[in-house]
Design a protein around this motif. Structure first.
Motif, PDB file in Angstrom:
ATOM      1  N   ALA A  69       0.836  -1.207   0.000  1.00  0.00           N
ATOM      2  CA  ALA A  69       0.000   0.000   0.000  1.00  0.00           C
ATOM      3  C   ALA A  69       0.867   1.252   0.000  1.00  0.00           C
ATOM      4  CB  ALA A  69      -0.937  -0.005   1.207  1.00  0.00           C
ATOM      5  N   ALA A  70       1.931   1.241   0.800  1.00  0.00           N
ATOM      6  CA  ALA A  70       2.849   2.381   0.830  1.00  0.00           C
ATOM      7  C   ALA A  70       3.565   2.533  -0.501  1.00  0.00           C
ATOM      8  CB  ALA A  70       3.852   2.216   1.960  1.00  0.00           C
ATOM      9  N   ASN A  71       3.976   1.421  -1.103  1.00  0.00           N
ATOM     10  CA  ASN A  71       4.647   1.496  -2.396  1.00  0.00           C
ATOM     11  C   ASN A  71       3.740   2.084  -3.466  1.00  0.00           C
ATOM     12  OD1 ASN A  71       7.205   0.558  -1.690  1.00  0.00           O
ATOM     13  ND2 ASN A  71       6.599  -1.594  -1.910  1.00  0.00           N
ATOM     14  N   GLU A  72       2.472   1.718  -3.417  1.00  0.00           N
ATOM     15  CA  GLU A  72       1.506   2.275  -4.374  1.00  0.00           C
ATOM     16  C   GLU A  72       1.360   3.782  -4.160  1.00  0.00           C
ATOM     17  OE1 GLU A  72      -1.212   2.885  -7.343  1.00  0.00           O
ATOM     18  OE2 GLU A  72       0.093   1.161  -6.994  1.00  0.00           O
ATOM     19  N   MET A  73       1.243   4.203  -2.910  1.00  0.00           N
ATOM     20  CA  MET A  73       1.158   5.633  -2.605  1.00  0.00           C
ATOM     21  C   MET A  73       2.389   6.373  -3.105  1.00  0.00           C
ATOM     22  SD  MET A  73       1.263   7.514   1.117  1.00  0.00           S
ATOM     23  CE  MET A  73       2.991   7.018   1.264  1.00  0.00           C
ATOM     24  N   LEU A  74       3.577   5.820  -2.851  1.00  0.00           N
ATOM     25  CA  LEU A  74       4.814   6.465  -3.248  1.00  0.00           C
ATOM     26  C   LEU A  74       4.938   6.540  -4.770  1.00  0.00           C
ATOM     27  CD1 LEU A  74       7.113   4.809  -0.581  1.00  0.00           C
ATOM     28  CD2 LEU A  74       6.448   7.220  -0.656  1.00  0.00           C
ATOM     29  N   SER A  75       4.475   5.522  -5.469  1.00  0.00           N
ATOM     30  CA  SER A  75       4.485   5.549  -6.931  1.00  0.00           C
ATOM     31  C   SER A  75       3.596   6.667  -7.456  1.00  0.00           C
ATOM     32  CB  SER A  75       4.024   4.201  -7.492  1.00  0.00           C
ATOM     33  OG  SER A  75       4.939   3.176  -7.171  1.00  0.00           O
ATOM     34  N   GLN A  76       2.430   6.831  -6.840  1.00  0.00           N
ATOM     35  CA  GLN A  76       1.518   7.896  -7.249  1.00  0.00           C
ATOM     36  C   GLN A  76       2.123   9.272  -6.979  1.00  0.00           C
ATOM     37  OE1 GLN A  76      -2.174   7.077  -5.189  1.00  0.00           O
ATOM     38  NE2 GLN A  76      -2.606   5.246  -6.413  1.00  0.00           N
ATOM     39  N   LEU A  77       2.782   9.422  -5.831  1.00  0.00           N
ATOM     40  CA  LEU A  77       3.417  10.694  -5.504  1.00  0.00           C
ATOM     41  C   LEU A  77       4.559  11.002  -6.466  1.00  0.00           C
ATOM     42  CD1 LEU A  77       3.519  10.564  -1.587  1.00  0.00           C
ATOM     43  CD2 LEU A  77       1.953  11.861  -3.051  1.00  0.00           C
ATOM     44  N   ALA A  78       5.300   9.968  -6.842  1.00  0.00           N
ATOM     45  CA  ALA A  78       6.400  10.160  -7.783  1.00  0.00           C
ATOM     46  C   ALA A  78       5.874  10.630  -9.139  1.00  0.00           C
ATOM     47  CB  ALA A  78       7.192   8.869  -7.931  1.00  0.00           C
ATOM     48  N   TYR A 263      -2.713  11.721   4.948  1.00  0.00           N
ATOM     49  CA  TYR A 263      -1.405  11.109   5.199  1.00  0.00           C
ATOM     50  C   TYR A 263      -0.548  11.110   3.932  1.00  0.00           C
ATOM     51  CZ  TYR A 263       2.197   8.164   7.173  1.00  0.00           C
ATOM     52  OH  TYR A 263       3.408   7.705   7.641  1.00  0.00           O
ATOM     53  N   SER A 264      -1.170  10.876   2.795  1.00  0.00           N
ATOM     54  CA  SER A 264      -0.434  10.912   1.538  1.00  0.00           C
ATOM     55  C   SER A 264       0.217  12.282   1.333  1.00  0.00           C
ATOM     56  CB  SER A 264      -1.376  10.602   0.376  1.00  0.00           C
ATOM     57  OG  SER A 264      -0.703  10.708  -0.852  1.00  0.00           O
TER      58      SER A 264
END
Length: 288
Positions: A69-78, A263-264
């Protein structure tokens, strides 16, 4: 007597079966494993600036829901910010040449002892020379570390436990630095559900606390043991380490937290700060 012996045997078998179940369940979650160390550097590392490294190796407990879930969030932020993101669980990426390609290193729920001594030294040099570091949840929440510097100088506090029975609780987070862009979007008192970490001591002084938790809003007990910290219970903080920047967030045991827009945005602003794009410059005031 025969009935007593039979009952005793049944109880013994039950205890053995229960113990075996608990052992294999915990092992499936990553416990009771010998650390695995990586020696060979990644061969597919191709990034362009600004670049972010996401590292999620686990030699201890595996957060099987939170990590993806964190990796998905970080990919979206990137994607949103135009960061070149490289994701790996290969700890050998922690070498001088590879680390120099990244403005920020994110440890996503890393657990256990993961770095060899040369990798540790490369990581320390990266930070003291101006690199950025963001640690999420378990990356600062292991019960025992083999690397004292990581606890004492980088994270600044030793995890001691989290509530059990119930583990997931509603709690009230208090914004302590309302003008800081990392938390400026949050309400002054932010209520959410999570697994709330306690530490052996407050990381203060020497850090800027962004969010603390009001212990009266939940029950800080671990299977009946009081793990409260009192009125000074930080949950997210940041500090300078040499010329580098480090931020730790104890939030994020559950996958849904990484899908929370508040949080994102907090993590997004944390990465921006760690990369040196906001806030005052850090100065080499902390010994390596």
């Amino acid at each position: 007597m025969k009935i007593i012996r039979r009952l005793s045997l049944i109880v013994l078998l039950f205890v053995i079966c229960l113990g075996a179940f608990v052992y294999f369940f915990l092992r499936s979650q990553g416990m009771f494993r010998e650390p695995q160390y990586d020696q060979d550097r990644p061969t597919d590392l191709k990034v362009k600036m600004p670049a972010v490294l996401v590292f999620d190796k686990t030699n201890g407990f595996i957060h099987k829901d939170a990590i993806p879930a964190a990796n998905e969030m970080l990919s979206q932020l990137a994607k949103k910010n135009g960061w070149s993101l490289y994701h790996t669980d290969n700890a050998a990426v922690h070498n001088v040449e590879d680390l120099s390609k990244f403005q920020t290193v994110i440890w996503n729920n890393v657990s256990g002892d993961v770095l060899t001594e040369p990798q540790r030294q490369a990581f320390k040099a990266y930070l003291s020379n101006g690199g950025g570091f963001v640690a999420l949840h378990a990356s600062g929440g292991d019960p025992k570390y083999a690397w004292d510097w990581y606890v004492k100088d980088l994270i600044k506090a030793q995890f001691k436990g989290h509530p059990l029975f119930p583990q997931k609780q509603s709690g009230t987070l208090v914004v302590e630095s309302p003008d800081d862009p990392i938390v400026a979007h949050l309400p002054s008192r932010w209520v959410m559900d999570d697994e709330w970490y306690s530490f052996d001591k407050s990381p203060r002084p020497g850090v800027e606390v962004l969010l603390s938790i009001d212990e009266t809003s939940y029950s800080p007990k671990m299977a009946g043991t009081d793990i409260s910290m009192g009125s000074d219970h930080p949950m997210i903080w940041k500090h300078c380490l040499g010329n580098g920047r480090a931020l730790y967030s104890a939030l994020g045991h559950y996958a849904e937290i990484y899908r929370d827009m508040n949080y994102s945005r907090l993590v997004e602003q944390s990465i921006i700060w760690a990369s040196g794009k906001s806030g005052a410059p850090c100065k080499a005031s902390v010994a390596n």
